[in-house]
Design an enzyme around this catalytic site. Structure first.
Site, PDB file in Angstrom:
ATOM      1  N   LEU A  14       0.870  -1.171  -0.014  1.00 34.83           N
ATOM      2  CA  LEU A  14      -0.084  -0.111  -0.056  1.00 34.83           C
ATOM      3  C   LEU A  14       0.784   1.139  -0.037  1.00 34.83           C
ATOM      4  CD1 LEU A  14      -2.755  -1.247   2.540  1.00 34.83           C
ATOM      5  CD2 LEU A  14      -2.847  -1.331   0.117  1.00 34.83           C
ATOM      6  N   HIS A  15       1.453   1.400  -1.358  1.00 32.71           N
ATOM      7  CA  HIS A  15       2.213   2.626  -1.342  1.00 32.71           C
ATOM      8  C   HIS A  15       1.448   3.823  -1.937  1.00 32.71           C
ATOM      9  CE1 HIS A  15       2.248   2.495  -5.586  1.00 32.71           C
ATOM     10  NE2 HIS A  15       2.648   1.144  -5.358  1.00 32.71           N
ATOM     11  N   ALA A  16       1.928   4.925  -2.422  1.00 35.60           N
ATOM     12  CA  ALA A  16       1.287   6.208  -2.635  1.00 35.60           C
ATOM     13  C   ALA A  16      -0.304   6.078  -3.591  1.00 35.60           C
ATOM     14  CB  ALA A  16       2.187   7.372  -3.020  1.00 35.60           C
ATOM     15  N   ALA A  19      -2.858   3.680  -1.859  1.00 33.88           N
ATOM     16  CA  ALA A  19      -3.374   4.591  -0.717  1.00 33.88           C
ATOM     17  C   ALA A  19      -4.118   5.566  -1.353  1.00 33.88           C
ATOM     18  CB  ALA A  19      -2.097   5.095   0.136  1.00 33.88           C
ATOM     19  N   ASP A  84      -2.020  -1.641  -8.768  1.00 35.74           N
ATOM     20  CA  ASP A  84      -0.809  -1.123  -9.791  1.00 35.74           C
ATOM     21  C   ASP A  84      -1.152  -1.499 -11.292  1.00 35.74           C
ATOM     22  OD1 ASP A  84       0.729   0.178  -7.682  1.00 35.74           O
ATOM     23  OD2 ASP A  84       1.278  -1.717  -6.904  1.00 35.74           O
TER      24      ASP A  84
END
Length: 85
Positions: A14-16, A19, A84
């Site tokens: 859960l990166h940018a 998120a 992604d």
């Protein structure tokens, strides 16, 4: 109170980007939804920064909790998907 545990579908966690997608969806819901990793404190799903501080990697379990089962399922489905792709 509804609760559901799902595994993070994004291989990088859960990166940018994930998120941001999750927090934007949570902001549109009618109830408050929280997220928590195993042993962690629940955080507000509307906060992109707090989601990133969970440190949830691909495949990690995340527990989604809220007053509305539909809202919980909406956010849980996003977490479980590969945001992604």
């Amino acid at each position: 109170m509804a609760s559901k545990t799902v595994k993070v579908g994004s291989s990088v966690g859960l990166h940018a980007r994930p998120a941001a997608v999750i927090s934007q969806a949570a902001a549109k819901l009618g109830s408050t939804v929280t997220l928590a990793t195993e042993g962690g404190e629940p955080i507000d799903a509307k906060s992109v920064l707090l989601i990133m501080t969970l440190g949830a990697n691909g495949g990690d379990p995340v527990t989604v909790t809220g007053d509305s089962e539909d809202d919980v399922n909406t956010i849980a489905d996003l977490i479980a998907s590969d945001l992604d792709a």
